[in-house]
Write an enzyme that holds these catalytic residues in place. Structure first.
Site, mmCIF file in Angstrom:
data_model
loop_
_atom_site.group_PDB
_atom_site.id
_atom_site.type_symbol
_atom_site.label_atom_id
_atom_site.label_comp_id
_atom_site.label_asym_id
_atom_site.label_seq_id
_atom_site.Cartn_x
_atom_site.Cartn_y
_atom_site.Cartn_z
ATOM 1 C CG HIS A 135 -6.036 2.232 5.029
ATOM 2 N ND1 HIS A 135 -5.640 3.150 5.964
ATOM 3 C CD2 HIS A 135 -5.013 1.360 4.877
ATOM 4 C CE1 HIS A 135 -4.398 2.843 6.352
ATOM 5 N NE2 HIS A 135 -4.004 1.763 5.703
ATOM 6 C CD GLU A 153 -3.109 5.788 6.477
ATOM 7 O OE1 GLU A 153 -3.099 5.749 5.225
ATOM 8 O OE2 GLU A 153 -2.162 5.335 7.164
ATOM 9 C CB SER A 169 4.699 -1.248 12.378
ATOM 10 O OG SER A 169 4.240 0.073 12.568
ATOM 11 C CE LYS A 186 -0.180 3.532 4.560
ATOM 12 N NZ LYS A 186 -0.296 3.686 5.996
ATOM 13 C CD GLU A 190 -3.790 -2.157 7.518
ATOM 14 O OE1 GLU A 190 -2.626 -2.298 7.159
ATOM 15 O OE2 GLU A 190 -4.485 -1.180 7.193
ATOM 16 C CG ASN A 240 -1.789 1.202 1.343
ATOM 17 O OD1 ASN A 240 -1.959 1.920 0.355
ATOM 18 N ND2 ASN A 240 -2.358 1.445 2.516
ATOM 19 N N GLY A 257 1.982 2.638 10.861
ATOM 20 C CA GLY A 257 2.942 3.724 10.703
ATOM 21 C C GLY A 257 3.629 4.152 11.993
HETATM 22 P P1 PGA Z 1 2.556 0.632 7.758
HETATM 23 O O1 PGA Z 1 1.140 0.870 7.055
HETATM 24 O O2 PGA Z 1 3.099 -0.678 7.232
HETATM 25 O O3 PGA Z 1 3.379 1.818 7.341
HETATM 26 O O4 PGA Z 1 2.307 0.577 9.220
HETATM 27 C C1 PGA Z 1 0.230 -0.159 6.946
HETATM 28 C C2 PGA Z 1 -1.000 0.349 6.238
HETATM 29 O O5 PGA Z 1 -1.546 1.364 6.624
HETATM 30 O O6 PGA Z 1 -1.439 -0.193 5.247
#
Ligand code: PGA
Length: 247
Positions: A89, A91, A208, A10, A165, A8, A171
């Protein structure tokens, strides 16, 4: 590769040439590369073995199109070569106001019109602090709303992938304990399993994931792969994760 690894990206990288380089380095069977919309075409051309995914889609799919400013349709994504879409997601839920009702409409349409769905779910830190069973109830409630009206035969097919997640792990560099995510994955599979068959949807872990923790995550059978954000933007790091997943 037995595991599914979703990259992903982003809102990255900053140019098409970087996107092409990154795509070439990530191009393995069992990988789904999800770039931002403007790079979908170029990334598709760069991929030979990996699948292409988008990071969102609109829930209505009028063909040839419609008056929906700023939106991208399922047909457009399929035409450009995408076979997957990430939906729900955190976000988008937290910063862009996506509700379970909106996500449910998107999941339904994407599956009906032939895109595979990677549905992201996960609890906040305050819920998790209340305990694993509180987190399970939260996730169950989220999934139940997001999959409302979708037949169990579709839910147990390989067209739907759940990405667990925990929001606090995304993140932050603080991944969930692999045994806790494995128990959440088992819980999700169990309650989604249709009464009449043994088919269970694939459940990924996200939050992460790095080359340092990937082996401990993938050793759990209940976890069918990973949704990787930050580490999917670093070519050497992502290659290591793919290699670990292939063992
Ligand atoms: P990350 O993001 O691996 O940077 O923690 C995961 C995600 O949001 O898909």
């Amino acid at each position: 590769m037995n595991k599914l690894i979703v990259a992903n990206w982003k809102m990255n990288p900053s140019s098409e040439s970087e996107a092409i380089q990154l795509a070439k380095a990530s191009d393995e069977k069992g990988v789904v590369v999800c770039p931002p919309f403007p790079f979908l075409g170029a990334v598709k051309n760069a991929l030979r073995k990996a699948d292409l995914g988008a990071q969102d889609v609109f829930w209505q799919n009028p063909i040839p199109g419609g008056a929906f400013t700023g939106e991208v349709s399922i047909s457009m994504l399929k035409k450009i070569g995408a076979s997957y879409v990430i939906l729900g997601h955190s976000e988008r839920r937290n910063y862009l106001g996506e509700t379970d009702e909106i996500i449910n409409q998107k999941v339904k349409s994407a599956l009906a019109f032939g895109l595979k769905v990677i549905l992201c779910v996960g609890e906040s830190l305050s819920t998790r602090r209340e305990g694993l069973s509180q987190a399970e109830s939260f996730v169950k409630n989220q999934i139940t709303k997001d999959l409302k009206g979708i037949p169990s035969s579709v839910i147990s097919s390989k067209s739907l992938v759940i990405a667990y997640e925990p929001i606090w792990a995304i993140g932050t560099g603080k991944a969930d304990k692999p045994e806790d995510s494995a128990s959440m994955a088992a819980y999700i599979k169990d309650f989604l399993k249709p009464k009449t068959s043994n088919l269970k949807p694939n459940v990924l872990y996200g939050g992460s994931v790095t080359s340092l923790n990937a082996a401990r995550i993938f050793e759990h059978q209940e976890i069918d792969g990973a949704l990787v954000g930050g580490a999917s933007l670093k070519t050497e790091e992502f290659k290591k994760i793919i290699k670990i997943a292939s063992k």
